[in-house]
Design an enzyme around this catalytic site. Sequence first.
Site, PDB file in Angstrom:
ATOM      1  N   ASP A  36      -1.937 -53.175  64.453  1.00 43.92           N
ATOM      2  CA  ASP A  36      -0.898 -52.137  64.461  1.00 43.92           C
ATOM      3  C   ASP A  36      -1.095 -51.286  65.717  1.00 43.92           C
ATOM      4  O   ASP A  36      -2.187 -51.231  66.285  1.00 43.92           O
ATOM      5  CB  ASP A  36      -1.005 -51.263  63.196  1.00 43.92           C
ATOM      6  CG  ASP A  36       0.261 -50.487  62.888  1.00 43.92           C
ATOM      7  OD1 ASP A  36       0.901 -50.780  61.850  1.00 43.92           O
ATOM      8  OD2 ASP A  36       0.620 -49.574  63.677  1.00 43.92           O
ATOM      9  N   ASP A  62       0.209 -53.457  70.583  1.00 43.17           N
ATOM     10  CA  ASP A  62       1.658 -53.257  70.549  1.00 43.17           C
ATOM     11  C   ASP A  62       2.315 -54.632  70.427  1.00 43.17           C
ATOM     12  O   ASP A  62       2.131 -55.491  71.296  1.00 43.17           O
ATOM     13  CB  ASP A  62       2.082 -52.572  71.854  1.00 43.17           C
ATOM     14  CG  ASP A  62       3.571 -52.282  71.909  1.00 43.17           C
ATOM     15  OD1 ASP A  62       4.334 -52.862  71.104  1.00 43.17           O
ATOM     16  OD2 ASP A  62       3.979 -51.484  72.763  1.00 43.17           O
ATOM     17  N   TYR A 154      19.704 -51.015  63.642  1.00 37.20           N
ATOM     18  CA  TYR A 154      18.702 -51.528  62.695  1.00 37.20           C
ATOM     19  C   TYR A 154      19.219 -52.789  61.988  1.00 37.20           C
ATOM     20  O   TYR A 154      18.529 -53.803  61.916  1.00 37.20           O
ATOM     21  CB  TYR A 154      18.356 -50.435  61.677  1.00 37.20           C
ATOM     22  CG  TYR A 154      17.267 -50.852  60.711  1.00 37.20           C
ATOM     23  CD1 TYR A 154      15.936 -50.838  61.101  1.00 37.20           C
ATOM     24  CD2 TYR A 154      17.568 -51.281  59.419  1.00 37.20           C
ATOM     25  CE1 TYR A 154      14.917 -51.237  60.232  1.00 37.20           C
ATOM     26  CE2 TYR A 154      16.571 -51.680  58.538  1.00 37.20           C
ATOM     27  CZ  TYR A 154      15.239 -51.641  58.951  1.00 37.20           C
ATOM     28  OH  TYR A 154      14.256 -52.041  58.082  1.00 37.20           O
ATOM     29  N   LYS A 158      17.793 -56.650  62.221  1.00 38.75           N
ATOM     30  CA  LYS A 158      17.236 -57.379  61.074  1.00 38.75           C
ATOM     31  C   LYS A 158      17.974 -58.700  60.841  1.00 38.75           C
ATOM     32  O   LYS A 158      17.377 -59.686  60.415  1.00 38.75           O
ATOM     33  CB  LYS A 158      17.262 -56.495  59.822  1.00 38.75           C
ATOM     34  CG  LYS A 158      16.265 -55.333  59.902  1.00 38.75           C
ATOM     35  CD  LYS A 158      14.841 -55.842  60.052  1.00 38.75           C
ATOM     36  CE  LYS A 158      13.827 -54.712  60.058  1.00 38.75           C
ATOM     37  NZ  LYS A 158      12.443 -55.228  60.139  1.00 38.75           N
ATOM     38  N   THR A 189       7.939 -46.202  51.366  1.00 35.45           N
ATOM     39  CA  THR A 189       6.942 -46.211  52.447  1.00 35.45           C
ATOM     40  C   THR A 189       7.224 -45.019  53.366  1.00 35.45           C
ATOM     41  O   THR A 189       8.292 -44.392  53.276  1.00 35.45           O
ATOM     42  CB  THR A 189       7.043 -47.494  53.307  1.00 35.45           C
ATOM     43  OG1 THR A 189       8.263 -47.449  54.053  1.00 35.45           O
ATOM     44  CG2 THR A 189       6.996 -48.765  52.473  1.00 35.45           C
TER      45      THR A 189
HETATM   46  N1  LIG Z   1      10.676 -49.273  53.637  1.00 33.01           N
HETATM   47  C1  LIG Z   1      11.828 -49.884  53.440  1.00 33.01           C
HETATM   48  O1  LIG Z   1      12.658 -49.452  52.642  1.00 33.01           O
HETATM   49  C2  LIG Z   1      12.132 -51.164  54.191  1.00 33.01           C
HETATM   50  C3  LIG Z   1      13.228 -51.938  53.751  1.00 33.01           C
HETATM   51  C4  LIG Z   1      13.521 -53.116  54.420  1.00 33.01           C
HETATM   52  C5  LIG Z   1      12.741 -53.527  55.476  1.00 33.01           C
HETATM   53  N2  LIG Z   1      11.696 -52.755  55.883  1.00 33.01           N
HETATM   54  C6  LIG Z   1      10.892 -53.261  57.000  1.00 33.01           C
HETATM   55  O2  LIG Z   1       9.566 -53.411  56.564  1.00 33.01           O
HETATM   56  C7  LIG Z   1       8.683 -53.330  57.690  1.00 33.01           C
HETATM   57  C8  LIG Z   1       7.563 -52.373  57.351  1.00 33.01           C
HETATM   58  O3  LIG Z   1       8.135 -51.080  57.232  1.00 33.01           O
HETATM   59  P1  LIG Z   1       7.477 -49.892  56.374  1.00 33.01           P
HETATM   60  O4  LIG Z   1       8.514 -49.435  55.448  1.00 33.01           O
HETATM   61  O5  LIG Z   1       6.143 -50.287  55.907  1.00 33.01           O
HETATM   62  O6  LIG Z   1       7.392 -48.788  57.529  1.00 33.01           O
HETATM   63  P2  LIG Z   1       6.133 -48.025  58.130  1.00 33.01           P
HETATM   64  O7  LIG Z   1       6.713 -47.113  59.164  1.00 33.01           O
HETATM   65  O8  LIG Z   1       5.283 -47.460  57.060  1.00 33.01           O
HETATM   66  O9  LIG Z   1       5.312 -49.202  58.854  1.00 33.01           O
HETATM   67  C9  LIG Z   1       5.704 -49.767  60.070  1.00 33.01           C
HETATM   68  C10 LIG Z   1       4.439 -50.018  60.878  1.00 33.01           C
HETATM   69  O10 LIG Z   1       4.802 -50.677  62.098  1.00 33.01           O
HETATM   70  C11 LIG Z   1       3.993 -50.148  63.112  1.00 33.01           C
HETATM   71  N3  LIG Z   1       4.638 -50.345  64.408  1.00 33.01           N
HETATM   72  C12 LIG Z   1       5.777 -49.770  64.858  1.00 33.01           C
HETATM   73  N4  LIG Z   1       6.019 -50.174  66.124  1.00 33.01           N
HETATM   74  C13 LIG Z   1       5.010 -51.026  66.458  1.00 33.01           C
HETATM   75  C14 LIG Z   1       4.701 -51.764  67.621  1.00 33.01           C
HETATM   76  N5  LIG Z   1       5.470 -51.708  68.723  1.00 33.01           N
HETATM   77  N6  LIG Z   1       3.583 -52.531  67.624  1.00 33.01           N
HETATM   78  C15 LIG Z   1       2.785 -52.594  66.527  1.00 33.01           C
HETATM   79  N7  LIG Z   1       3.026 -51.906  65.392  1.00 33.01           N
HETATM   80  C16 LIG Z   1       4.129 -51.129  65.374  1.00 33.01           C
HETATM   81  C17 LIG Z   1       3.857 -48.664  62.777  1.00 33.01           C
HETATM   82  O11 LIG Z   1       2.731 -48.082  63.437  1.00 33.01           O
HETATM   83  C18 LIG Z   1       3.705 -48.725  61.267  1.00 33.01           C
HETATM   84  O12 LIG Z   1       2.351 -48.792  60.889  1.00 33.01           O
HETATM   85  C19 LIG Z   1       9.568 -52.895  58.870  1.00 33.01           C
HETATM   86  O13 LIG Z   1       9.911 -54.020  59.644  1.00 33.01           O
HETATM   87  C20 LIG Z   1      10.799 -52.344  58.192  1.00 33.01           C
HETATM   88  O14 LIG Z   1      11.938 -52.427  59.018  1.00 33.01           O
HETATM   89  C21 LIG Z   1      11.375 -51.591  55.278  1.00 33.01           C
END
Ligand SMILES: NC(=O)c1ccc[n+]([C@@H]2O[C@H](COP(=O)([O-])OP(=O)(O)OC[C@H]3O[C@@H](n4cnc5c(N)ncnc54)[C@H](O)[C@@H]3O)[C@@H](O)[C@H]2O)c1
Length: 260
Positions: A36, A62, A154, A158, A189
């Site tokens: 991460d 990254d 977004y 996706k 989250t």
């Molecule tokens: N939470 C929801 O409702 C939801 C729904 C559908 C999809 N998602 C997807 O699930 C995935 C996880 O999201 P989450 O809800 O756990 O969010 P979150 O923000 O808790 O986690 C995302 C993580 O990605 C890391 N990150 C961001 N940019 C980065 C980069 N350039 N390099 C490396 N790491 C990076 C962040 O540091 C963070 O730890 C995402 O792709 C999000 O789009 C989330």
Amino acid sequence: MRFSSEPVLITGGSGGMGAAMARRLASSGARVVVCDLDQDAVQRVTGELTDAGHEALGVSADTCDEQQMLAAVDQAEQAFGPLYGLVTAAGIRQPAAPFHQIDLDTWDRVHRVNVMGTLIAIRACRPHLVRTHGAIVTVASVTANAARMNQSAYCVSKAAVLHLTRQVALELAADGVRANALCPGVTRTPMIEEAVRTDGPQVLEDKLRGSLEAFRPGIPLGRLSEPEEQAATAEFLLSPDASFITGAAIYVDGGVSMLG
Ligand SMILES: NC(=O)c1ccc[n+]([C@@H]2O[C@H](COP(=O)([O-])OP(=O)(O)OC[C@H]3O[C@@H](n4cnc5c(N)ncnc54)[C@H](O)[C@@H]3O)[C@@H](O)[C@H]2O)c1
């Protein structure tokens, strides 16, 4: 125990969903590489796993930087041998804005992280996965297949992640590597908590009332998803139990996608 020490790298591995996946996979016998951007969170999650007696490695990288991802994969190999699994959970959201007003730098940043970052992580791990006949789980979203107000960057990103997953699944099938897209609905989250804090009052007005719980009415099962429910599905998709599933989109959304 679905795994016996197979190494799995998780991008976004210290985020809400990624950390739940790291815990679930480690408890299921995998050796986990928590990867991460957020170095402190990587250390926290990795420490939690090793304190619980699991084998885990933390790497800060990254996902948009190919050299950093190649170095992360090398580190993983030195610690655990070739990777068997990859989960691409790194992702960012966009501030709510109508498509005709969205700032183009924001559009570009969301696509860089969500789409190109997913591509780079997969490319970096590909040689390992071909050697191990491994598996990939990308994290798309229920919005890969459905529009959401003021979320064009977004949602389009996706949809691209979902189609990239199909491309990868097709191109790696002959190598015995599977790739599937997990499509979560609203999951509790930090990402979604921030969305409610920043955009809720402005965009969703009365519907949201500044509370996560206000997402509920549109979800047939009547509640938000917990990150552990997404993690359980990712574990299944990586495991031999899913040995004939590839190129699929698996919706873990409480029934939202059936509404169209
Ligand atoms: N939470 C929801 O409702 C939801 C729904 C559908 C999809 N998602 C997807 O699930 C995935 C996880 O999201 P989450 O809800 O756990 O969010 P979150 O923000 O808790 O986690 C995302 C993580 O990605 C890391 N990150 C961001 N940019 C980065 C980069 N350039 N390099 C490396 N790491 C990076 C962040 O540091 C963070 O730890 C995402 O792709 C999000 O789009 C989330």
